[in-house]
Each structure stands twice: as structure tokens, then as C-alpha cells.
Scaffold this motif. Structure first.
Motif, PDB file in Angstrom:
ATOM      1  N   GLU A 162       9.931 -40.760  -7.231  1.00 56.56           N
ATOM      2  CA  GLU A 162       9.452 -40.352  -8.748  1.00 56.56           C
ATOM      3  C   GLU A 162       8.022 -39.969  -8.430  1.00 56.56           C
ATOM      4  O   GLU A 162       7.086 -40.555  -7.896  1.00 56.56           O
ATOM      5  CB  GLU A 162       9.515 -41.569  -9.509  1.00 56.56           C
ATOM      6  N   ILE A 163       7.695 -38.942  -9.298  1.00 58.23           N
ATOM      7  CA  ILE A 163       6.239 -38.422  -9.358  1.00 58.23           C
ATOM      8  C   ILE A 163       5.601 -38.763 -10.540  1.00 58.23           C
ATOM      9  O   ILE A 163       6.381 -38.689 -11.755  1.00 58.23           O
ATOM     10  CB  ILE A 163       6.216 -36.943  -9.411  1.00 58.23           C
ATOM     11  N   PHE A 196       0.515 -37.208  -5.894  1.00 60.52           N
ATOM     12  CA  PHE A 196       1.620 -36.542  -4.967  1.00 60.52           C
ATOM     13  C   PHE A 196       1.122 -35.126  -4.701  1.00 60.52           C
ATOM     14  O   PHE A 196       0.890 -34.346  -5.459  1.00 60.52           O
ATOM     15  CB  PHE A 196       3.022 -36.329  -6.100  1.00 60.52           C
ATOM     16  N   ASN A 197       0.792 -35.068  -3.272  1.00 62.93           N
ATOM     17  CA  ASN A 197       0.407 -33.672  -2.766  1.00 62.93           C
ATOM     18  C   ASN A 197       0.891 -33.635  -1.119  1.00 62.93           C
ATOM     19  O   ASN A 197       1.214 -34.697  -0.564  1.00 62.93           O
ATOM     20  CB  ASN A 197      -0.891 -33.670  -3.077  1.00 62.93           C
ATOM     21  N   CYS A 254      12.368 -36.981  -9.017  1.00 64.06           N
ATOM     22  CA  CYS A 254      12.402 -37.120 -10.511  1.00 64.06           C
ATOM     23  C   CYS A 254      11.111 -37.581 -10.925  1.00 64.06           C
ATOM     24  O   CYS A 254      10.230 -37.798 -10.406  1.00 64.06           O
ATOM     25  CB  CYS A 254      13.204 -38.217 -10.955  1.00 64.06           C
ATOM     26  N   ALA A 255      10.899 -36.911 -12.238  1.00 68.80           N
ATOM     27  CA  ALA A 255       9.728 -37.175 -13.059  1.00 68.80           C
ATOM     28  C   ALA A 255       9.998 -37.059 -14.613  1.00 68.80           C
ATOM     29  O   ALA A 255      10.942 -36.589 -14.946  1.00 68.80           O
ATOM     30  CB  ALA A 255       8.858 -36.071 -12.382  1.00 68.80           C
ATOM     31  N   PHE A 262      13.064 -33.292 -13.854  1.00 66.93           N
ATOM     32  CA  PHE A 262      11.928 -33.699 -14.609  1.00 66.93           C
ATOM     33  C   PHE A 262      11.975 -33.345 -16.164  1.00 66.93           C
ATOM     34  O   PHE A 262      12.677 -32.192 -16.344  1.00 66.93           O
ATOM     35  CB  PHE A 262      10.596 -32.974 -13.722  1.00 66.93           C
ATOM     36  N   GLU A 263      11.525 -34.314 -17.027  1.00 72.70           N
ATOM     37  CA  GLU A 263      11.384 -33.909 -18.278  1.00 72.70           C
ATOM     38  C   GLU A 263      10.115 -33.779 -18.820  1.00 72.70           C
ATOM     39  O   GLU A 263       9.363 -34.749 -18.526  1.00 72.70           O
ATOM     40  CB  GLU A 263      12.456 -34.841 -18.938  1.00 72.70           C
ATOM     41  N   GLU A 264       9.853 -32.801 -19.526  1.00 74.74           N
ATOM     42  CA  GLU A 264       8.418 -32.404 -20.033  1.00 74.74           C
ATOM     43  C   GLU A 264       8.624 -32.190 -21.506  1.00 74.74           C
ATOM     44  O   GLU A 264       9.517 -31.486 -21.818  1.00 74.74           O
ATOM     45  CB  GLU A 264       7.632 -31.439 -19.196  1.00 74.74           C
TER      46      GLU A 264
END
Ligand code: JHZ
Ligand code: SAH
Length: 403
Positions: free
Chosen positions: A99-100, A143-144, A162-163, A192-194
Motif C-alpha cells: 500500500e502506498i 514510496f520512490n 493499492c492506494a 488507487f482511488e482519488e
């Protein structure tokens, strides 16, 4: 300015003026060293990418005392349980999951409960430590490319990355996709949801624009960006959370995942609303300016009638509302909140005192401005007493409304 994805020159179409750090709640002694930047927004036609021009460095925003905890909303905790159940369709018993932006672990804890091999990247130390205390594998790093180089056993082996409300926080979207490309297994998915540009435009909910939200995504943008990394957008699932979000599912070009019909349908609708071309920007700007005037007018009117006004929930979003509309302690006496890191401090830029949520019942106020309008259902349910005592709620999207 340069588009953060293409690197080509683009021109901001609107300024929200001088803005402080959205989550930069501060003490009185720090008022005179507060950081401000000019918050302008721009649109890159080439990749249909809505973005802010300038922003503070990530380390200024995400640090050892970041004041947002996912678990501050019960409904969000429940949302993440459902998000987990849905995502199990991509998993096998021995799947690896990353997860991010895992924050306090509200999402990851569900994977852990069912013994999945899962880790979270979380640069803000206080929330990362909180997750670690829950027994989660929370890596206190951004995260990189550098941080993922330490997790060699996840390279090409991660079935789910996921994020939620985190991908739009990462300025280097190219590096992000490069990392995803390195980590995903052959059939792995990036979900991902934003906050969704379609919802922001529809409701004129400009408070989703602040330093942390460097991008407001649409399907049109994600489709184009994914393509540049030999990936494809295979599903889009609208979410009611945070005032209208979108869950995106991205995978490699050359595997067997089917593409859902909703991708085409939603992107077609984006085209109808000119969200892909940027032609919506002018209308959006006009709508923001109108809503700003309406809110100012309504609050001045209420004040003239001697109404006692407070703010409910010191959200990140409220920083944009208060600073753009120039609303300070002369109108809103205080803002209540449940987060220990915010209580006893002052709101960024406008310096409205933040008080403990438990205090507001004692004060007998007339009007509550609902800054956490995205949690309206949850809040109205638990604060019935306020309405029963004659208190009124004020919400401001898509129009000013008194409840
Ligand atoms: P809420 C944050 O936005 C920041 P914010 C971030 N950029 C983002 O994208 C989303 O979250 C995911 C308070 N509250 O969830 C607690 C109450 O006081 O709308 C928090 O201070 N009473 C990562 O800040 C704040 O609201 C309540 O009953 O706009 C959180 O607000 C509830 C439910 C919340 O997120
Ligand atoms: N996913 C949670 C938290 C969102 S808050 C939810 O939806 O409620 C955004 C989180 O992303 C913060 O905790 C912040 O510290 C983290 N974050 C910011 N930049 C990041 C990066 N580059 N890599 C990983 N996490 C990041």
C-alpha cells in the motif's frame, strides 16, 4: 510553469491566492514564520492532467507530526474493509501486497488480519508508528525508486499495489509509475482511488484543491499516463467517499485481464463535459468565483443577524475555503475537531482557534459550517442533538444550504 508529466510549458488558468500548508495547524508563537505559496492551477491538454502549479516540498507536508488519521472517520474505516474485500479478487493466498500512503493502517490491517504478506509505505512518522503499533509492516519512507530498492523480494512479484488518496499527493508521477512497473507481477494490478475531477467540476468542490492534492485525476488522464508505461486502465469504479472519488485499476498491456465497459462509458462522459480537453476550466473558474461570493455573503448576513458561528472539523479542505474566501476569526469563532494534533492550535493562514470536539455542546451555538461535508451522513447522525437544540448546519457545495 511546466506540466509535471510532460515537462512542457503550460499556463495556469486560475489562482486561489496566497495559501498556507493545508495541514499546517500552528501555535500562536509560530504565526510570523508561517509558510505561504501562490496556489495556481493548470491543465495539461496533452495528458488531460489537472494540476497545481507550485506547492511546498513533500517533506514540509508529510513529517513526524502529520495531523490526519484515516481512522478519524468511522465510515472510512468501514469503506476500507469493503475495499479490501473487493480487492481479494486479484489475490491468491501467497500474494504480495503493497500500500502506498498507508497512514495509520486502516486499510492494511484488513490484509494483515487474513495473513497476507503486506507492507505499507508511509513517510509521516507519527501515523506510520501508529500503524506499526498495530503490528503492521509500515515502512516510514516515501514510496520512490530509492525506498523500493530495499524490498527486493517484491520486485516483479507484487500482485496488488493499492492506494487511496495518496497517488495524487506524489509530484513525480513518472517515477511513481516506474516503481509500479518494477514491482508488479505479470498479472499484478495497481489500484488507487482519488478525488475525481468529474465530481470536483460537477459540484464546484474547489476545496479538494490544496498543496497535498497536486493532481485531480480523471479517466482520460490515467488512460494516457498508463499507456506511456505500457500499461492500461482496465476499470473505473465511482466512489462516494471524499465528496466523489474514482477507483482506477491499471495493469500491464500484455496480460489477460479484461477491460470493463465502464472505462469507455465514463471516459465518453468526461469528453462530453470537456474534462479531457480542458475546455471546462473557464466554467470551473467562474463557478468557483461565484461560490466564493455566495459564501462570503451568507456568512456576513448571518453575522449581521448576530448569529454565533463555528466550524465543524478542521479539515485540510477548509484551509482552501477559509483562505480563498478570506474568512477568519471575525466570522468563525472556532473550529471543533477530534484530532489531538490539531486541538489547541490555530487554522493555517486565518488563525481560527481549533478546539476539542467535546467542547462545542457546552457553547450553545447557532450555526455550524460543515467543513467535513464529505462525512455529512456520519456527522449528522452523531450530532442529532445539535439540530434538536435549534442549531443549523451550513454546507456550501454545490450551493449554499442551511439544514
Ligand atoms: P476529512 C485529508 O483531508 C487529507 P481532510 C488528505 N490529503 C486527503 O486526501 C484525505 O484526508 C483523505 C475531523 N473530523 O476526512 C478529523 C471531526 O472532527 O474530510 C480530521 O481533522 N469529526 C490525505 O482533512 C478531519 O475532520 C468527525 O466526525 O479534508 C478529517 O477530515 C469527522 C468524521 C472528522 O479529510
Ligand atoms: N490512504 C489513507 C491516507 C491518505 S493521507 C486514506 O485514504 O485515508 C495521504 C498519505 O500519503 C499521508 O499519510 C502521507 O504521509 C502519505 N504520502 C505522501 N506522499 C507519499 C509518498 N510519496 N509515498 C507514500 N506515501 C505518501
Amino acid at each position: 510553469m511546466k506540466c509535471k508529466f510532460t515537462g512542457k510549458k503550460i499556463k495556469p488558468f486560475m489562482s486561489f491566492g496566497k495559501m498556507p500548508i493545508a495541514n499546517g495547524f500552528l501555535k500562536k508563537k509560530d504565526f510570523n514564520k508561517e509558510f505561504f505559496y501562490n496556489m495556481e492551477v493548470a491543465f495539461s491538454k496533452e495528458v488531460s492532467l489537472f494540476q497545481i502549479a507550485d506547492h511546498p516540498s513533500p517533506k514540509k507536508m508529510f513529517h513526524k507530526n502529520y495531523p490526519f488519521y484515516t481512522s478519524s472517520s468511522k465510515n472510512m474505516v468501514e469503506h476500507f474493509r469493503k475495499y479490501f474485500i473487493w480487492s481479494k479478487k486479484f489475490l491468491l493466498k501467497n500474494s504480495k501486497i503493497i500500500e502506498i500512503g498507508s497512514n495509520d493502517g486502516s486499510f492494511l490491517v484488513n490484509f494483515k488480519k487474513e495473513n497476507f504478506d503486506c507492507i505499507g509505505f508511509e513517510p509521516s512518522k507519527n501515523v506510520s508508528d501508529y500503524a506499526a503499533k498495530r503490528g503492521l509492516n509500515s515502512i516510514n519512507k516515501f514510496f520512490n525508486l530509492k525506498s523500493i530498492s530495499k524490498i527486493t523480494n517484491y520486485i516483479n512479484k507484487t500482485d496488488l499495489i493499492c492506494a487511496a488518496n495518496a497517488i495524487c499527493h506524489i509530484p513525480d508521477i513518472k517515477e511513481l509509475f516506474t516503481c509500479v512497473d518494477k514491482l508488479l507481477s505479470k498479472n499484478g494490478v495497481f489500484v488507487f482511488e482519488e478525488p475525481y475531477l468529474g465530481s470536483v467540476f460537477e459540484k464546484t468542490s474547489y476545496d479538494q484543491i490544496y498543496d497535498e492534492h497536486i493532481f485531480i485525476f480523471s479517466g482520460s488522464a490515467i488512460k494516457k499516463i498508463a499507456k506511456k508505461f505500457n500499461m492500461r486502465l482496465i476499470d473505473m469504479i465511482p466512489q462516494k467517499t471524499h465528496g466523489g472519488s474514482m477507483r482506477y485499476v491499471v495493469t500491464r498491456i500484455d496480460n489477460n485481464h479484461n477491460t470493463s465497459k465502464s472505462v469507455k462509458k465514463i471516459i465518453l462522459n468526461e469528453k462530453k463535459n470537456n474534462l479531457d480537453s480542458g475546455l471546462f476550466c473557464k466554467k470551473f473558474k467562474n463557478n468557483c468565483e461565484k461560490l466564493k461570493k455566495d459564501l462570503q455573503k451568507k456568512l456576513i448576513e448571518l453575522k449581521a443577524k448576530n448569529k454565533k458561528i463555528f466550524g465543524y472539523a478542521a479539515t485540510s479542505k477548509s484551509t482552501t475555503i477559509l483562505n480563498y474566501c478570506n474568512i477568519g476569526p471575525e466570522i468563525i469563532d472556532f473550529i471543533t475537531d477530534t484530532t489531538p494534533e490539531k486541538i489547541g492550535k490555530y487554522s493555517p493562514g486565518k488563525h481560527i482557534p481549533i478546539i476539542n470536539h467535546n467542547e462545542f455542546f457546552k457553547k450553545n451555538y447557532d450555526v455550524a459550517v460543515l467543513f467535513a461535508w464529505n462525512h455529512q451522513k456520519e456527522i449528522f447522525k452523531k450530532e442529532k442533538k445539535f439540530s434538536l437544540n435549534g442549531g443549523k448546519w451550513l454546507t456550501f457545495f454545490p450551493n449554499i444550504k442551511i439544514w
